[in-house]
Structure formats: C-alpha cells, structure tokens
Design a protein around this motif. Sequence first.
Motif, PDB file in Angstrom:
ATOM      1  N   ASN A  46       2.509 -32.593  12.032  1.00 43.38           N
ATOM      2  CA  ASN A  46       2.745 -31.760  10.854  1.00 43.38           C
ATOM      3  C   ASN A  46       2.737 -30.280  11.249  1.00 43.38           C
ATOM      4  O   ASN A  46       2.362 -29.911  12.367  1.00 43.38           O
ATOM      5  N   LYS A  47       3.149 -29.428  10.324  1.00 44.05           N
ATOM      6  CA  LYS A  47       3.303 -28.005  10.636  1.00 44.05           C
ATOM      7  C   LYS A  47       1.976 -27.313  10.965  1.00 44.05           C
ATOM      8  O   LYS A  47       1.936 -26.470  11.869  1.00 44.05           O
ATOM      9  N   PRO A  48       0.864 -27.623  10.271  1.00 44.06           N
ATOM     10  CA  PRO A  48      -0.401 -26.989  10.660  1.00 44.06           C
ATOM     11  C   PRO A  48      -0.809 -27.302  12.097  1.00 44.06           C
ATOM     12  O   PRO A  48      -1.280 -26.427  12.821  1.00 44.06           O
ATOM     13  N   ARG A  49      -0.631 -28.565  12.503  1.00 47.51           N
ATOM     14  CA  ARG A  49      -0.984 -28.931  13.882  1.00 47.51           C
ATOM     15  C   ARG A  49      -0.057 -28.229  14.881  1.00 47.51           C
ATOM     16  O   ARG A  49      -0.511 -27.724  15.908  1.00 47.51           O
ATOM     17  N   LEU A  50       1.234 -28.187  14.578  1.00 50.05           N
ATOM     18  CA  LEU A  50       2.178 -27.515  15.470  1.00 50.05           C
ATOM     19  C   LEU A  50       1.863 -26.025  15.578  1.00 50.05           C
ATOM     20  O   LEU A  50       1.891 -25.448  16.667  1.00 50.05           O
ATOM     21  N   GLY A  51       1.560 -25.393  14.456  1.00 49.39           N
ATOM     22  CA  GLY A  51       1.239 -23.969  14.475  1.00 49.39           C
ATOM     23  C   GLY A  51      -0.029 -23.693  15.258  1.00 49.39           C
ATOM     24  O   GLY A  51      -0.114 -22.684  15.972  1.00 49.39           O
ATOM     25  N   HIS A  52      -1.012 -24.574  15.130  1.00 41.47           N
ATOM     26  CA  HIS A  52      -2.270 -24.423  15.870  1.00 41.47           C
ATOM     27  C   HIS A  52      -2.019 -24.465  17.370  1.00 41.47           C
ATOM     28  O   HIS A  52      -2.600 -23.683  18.138  1.00 41.47           O
ATOM     29  N   GLU A  93       0.976 -35.778  25.329  1.00 44.46           N
ATOM     30  CA  GLU A  93       2.152 -35.094  24.817  1.00 44.46           C
ATOM     31  C   GLU A  93       3.024 -36.048  23.998  1.00 44.46           C
ATOM     32  O   GLU A  93       3.280 -37.182  24.403  1.00 44.46           O
ATOM     33  N   ILE A  94       3.485 -35.576  22.840  1.00 45.19           N
ATOM     34  CA  ILE A  94       4.375 -36.366  21.988  1.00 45.19           C
ATOM     35  C   ILE A  94       5.478 -35.468  21.442  1.00 45.19           C
ATOM     36  O   ILE A  94       5.463 -34.251  21.650  1.00 45.19           O
ATOM     37  N   SER A  95       6.409 -36.077  20.725  1.00 42.99           N
ATOM     38  CA  SER A  95       7.496 -35.315  20.121  1.00 42.99           C
ATOM     39  C   SER A  95       6.954 -34.434  18.998  1.00 42.99           C
ATOM     40  O   SER A  95       6.105 -34.872  18.211  1.00 42.99           O
ATOM     41  N   PRO A  96       7.436 -33.192  18.887  1.00 40.42           N
ATOM     42  CA  PRO A  96       6.981 -32.318  17.792  1.00 40.42           C
ATOM     43  C   PRO A  96       7.331 -32.865  16.410  1.00 40.42           C
ATOM     44  O   PRO A  96       6.721 -32.477  15.414  1.00 40.42           O
ATOM     45  N   LYS A  97       8.302 -33.784  16.325  1.00 40.69           N
ATOM     46  CA  LYS A  97       8.671 -34.379  15.044  1.00 40.69           C
ATOM     47  C   LYS A  97       7.554 -35.242  14.468  1.00 40.69           C
ATOM     48  O   LYS A  97       7.539 -35.538  13.269  1.00 40.69           O
TER      49      LYS A  97
END
Length: 208
Positions: free
Chosen positions: A62-68, A55-59
């Motif tokens: 990138n957006k594709p990885r976060l959306g996935h 687990e890491i900070s969402p910052k």
Amino acid sequence: MTIGILGTKLGMTQIFDDNGLAIPVTIIKAGPCVVTQIKTQDKDGYQAVQLGYLEISPKLLNKPRLGHLEKIGSIPLKHLKEFTVPSLDGITLGTTISVDSFKTGQNVSITGKTIGKGFSGTVKRHNFTRGPMTHGSKNHREPGSIGQGTTPGRVYPGKKMAGRLGGSQTTIKNLQIMHINAENNLIVVKGAIPGKIGNFLSISSANK
C-alpha cells in the motif's frame, strides 16, 4: 552487537557430529535485511531498530508502506519487524544485516507462526482422555461436563473446550546455531522451529 534477523524456514534434515550421532537441524534462509527505521529514546520513548526483509513488487504494497520505504531509498520489502536494542551505536539507516552478525555455537530465539490445524476437539487440542469404547458407552470423544448447573448457571471463561488449534505465534528459545553459510544466507539451528516450510521467522539473540 547482534540486532536480529528475519528469514524463511526451508525445512529440516540431520547432520552428524564427531561421534557419529545424528543431530536434527532446521535450515533457515535468513536475510539480507535492511535497516528501515531507527527509534530513539528521546523521540519515541524507547530504542529499537526496524528491519525489512524479502523484496516484492511495489504493486503488492500500500502507499503508506511504499512511502515509508522510499523515504530512505529502500526497495519494496514484504516484511517489517522491530527489534529492541540496548544501544544504537554504529547503526544507520539503509545498513544491510546479514547472517555474518551471528556466529556458530551462539544461542538464538526464533519466533514464528505454528501450523494451523483447524477446528479440533478436546482430545486432540487439550489431550483429554477419551471415554470407554465398549459396554454400551456413548461417550467416546465428547468433552463431558463443562460446569455447574443453576449456580453459577454459566461456563467459566477459559474453560478447555473444542476450538481452533495452532496458527498462533510461538517462540522457541535457546536454539544453538550449528552452521552458518554466509554465501547463500543460510543458518542451520539445532532442533525444530515453529511452522511449515516457507514460514516467516524472526531470529534474535537468546541472551539479549
């Protein structure tokens, strides 16, 4: 069925068997991992399970990885890796994979990046023999001849020469699990594994 697991190298130590012999071992912090994607034969052409780890900070994503990851309601994860599996029975999205899926005495294959040693000469990189050190010799650690002259007038591809040493992905097969600590997510394997302390590792069953 053992899918595999992702982990981090903590370091090496030694343990003693019943006969008092010292056994070199490597300690790995493995998991817990989350099933972040399932690939099927019908949709993707092959069967595989994608695991996420650390687990890491969402910052930091990138957006594709976060959306996935948000699609399955997962926390932000630093590492994602696929493992091919013969069967998808009992595997669902969001399932947590821990060291409990392995057992003591099992053989595993561990993949990681070796320690990078920078630009190295032929003696260190390819175990070339050095030249004579006395009697006026001026060829001590030079590579020597690298090919023919007019014909072919070039150096053949793949010629062993100086260059980058280490820093490449390597797999060590058939390492025996000596101990499992499920409470602290630790796996102790016999022998050495690639990389330095803190290195990211992929662990899979050797007989898969």
